[in-house]
Design an enzyme around this catalytic site. Sequence first.
Site, mmCIF file in Angstrom:
data_model
loop_
_atom_site.group_PDB
_atom_site.id
_atom_site.type_symbol
_atom_site.label_atom_id
_atom_site.label_comp_id
_atom_site.label_asym_id
_atom_site.label_seq_id
_atom_site.Cartn_x
_atom_site.Cartn_y
_atom_site.Cartn_z
ATOM 1 C CB SER A 158 -0.926 0.038 1.227
ATOM 2 O OG SER A 158 -0.225 0.508 2.363
ATOM 3 C CE1 TYR A 183 -0.843 -1.687 6.647
ATOM 4 C CE2 TYR A 183 -0.520 0.631 6.098
ATOM 5 C CZ TYR A 183 -1.064 -0.616 5.804
ATOM 6 O OH TYR A 183 -1.818 -0.783 4.666
#
Length: 319
Positions: A158, A183
């Site tokens: 992402s 993340y």
Amino acid sequence: MANQQHKIGSGFGAQSTAAEVLAGIDLSGRLAVVTGGYSGLGLETTRALAAAGAQVVVPARRREVADEAVAGIGGVEVDELDLADQRSVAAFADRFLAAGRPVHLMIDNAGIMAAPEMRVGPGWEGQFAVNHLGHYALVNRLWPAIKEGRGRVVSVSSRGHQLSGIRWDDVHFERGYDKWQAYGQAKTANVLFALHLDALAQGTGVRAFSLHPGTIRTALGRHMSDDELAGLSTRIDEGASGSNWKTPEQGAATQVWAATSPQLDGMGGLYCEDCDIAEPAAPGTVLGPGVNAWATDPQEAARLWRLSADLTGVDAFAA
């Protein structure tokens, strides 16, 4: 690879759906493995691939939930897999290989985002363990079937990769945890994994890609507070991230395109977005278009592969 990290003018875009990018593509006789293929983007990916004729295997941590989600979709089967548990990864791979079937499309879609601090296995940071190490071990253990299928491996990353490169001095956040940095590191790992896998697989017929699917409201944000979700929504709606919201059908399109498009024949190791190859990101880009330089560095990719092999004890390409 670096010279190929540029748009090719695929004819598709941010609003394209998985069904649209698969129009005219017959996947009959092809087998796809889609982790997390029973919710959110994964479920839409499963639906689209099955509609195009593929047999789809959905490894799932919550098998009963997965069975219910894919009920009524022909050509789909569910098996048990917990990416946080290396023993579960090994058990799934052993069962799959015992059946003697090739894997033509491997889509590493499952993941967690901005999760509270958790420790997995021997103390690994949870997001790195689930998003990266689980998929690293799964692909390496399934390599005989993937190699036989001579297809594609797709690693779903992402724009979050722009939040952090690999923190080599503290990969497991033992000196203070930040869920967004964790993340970001895990999503960078997803890009670097595809880059080095593609390099190792040269000559086998297997190619690997990574991607940003877009910004979609799914259960991936379940660990975020209402205030965090509201702030993220405002930032996206104001265009600060260079992205608009997508439907799940649109969000699944780029991973389906990367897994199946003949436009990518002869290419590999590339990061994609909006159903095209992405451009290199401008220096300093955070949550914006393109791929950051730290995620396309072959030396970083090779170093991550060595670390992953040491941690998991698995390397299908070891001499």
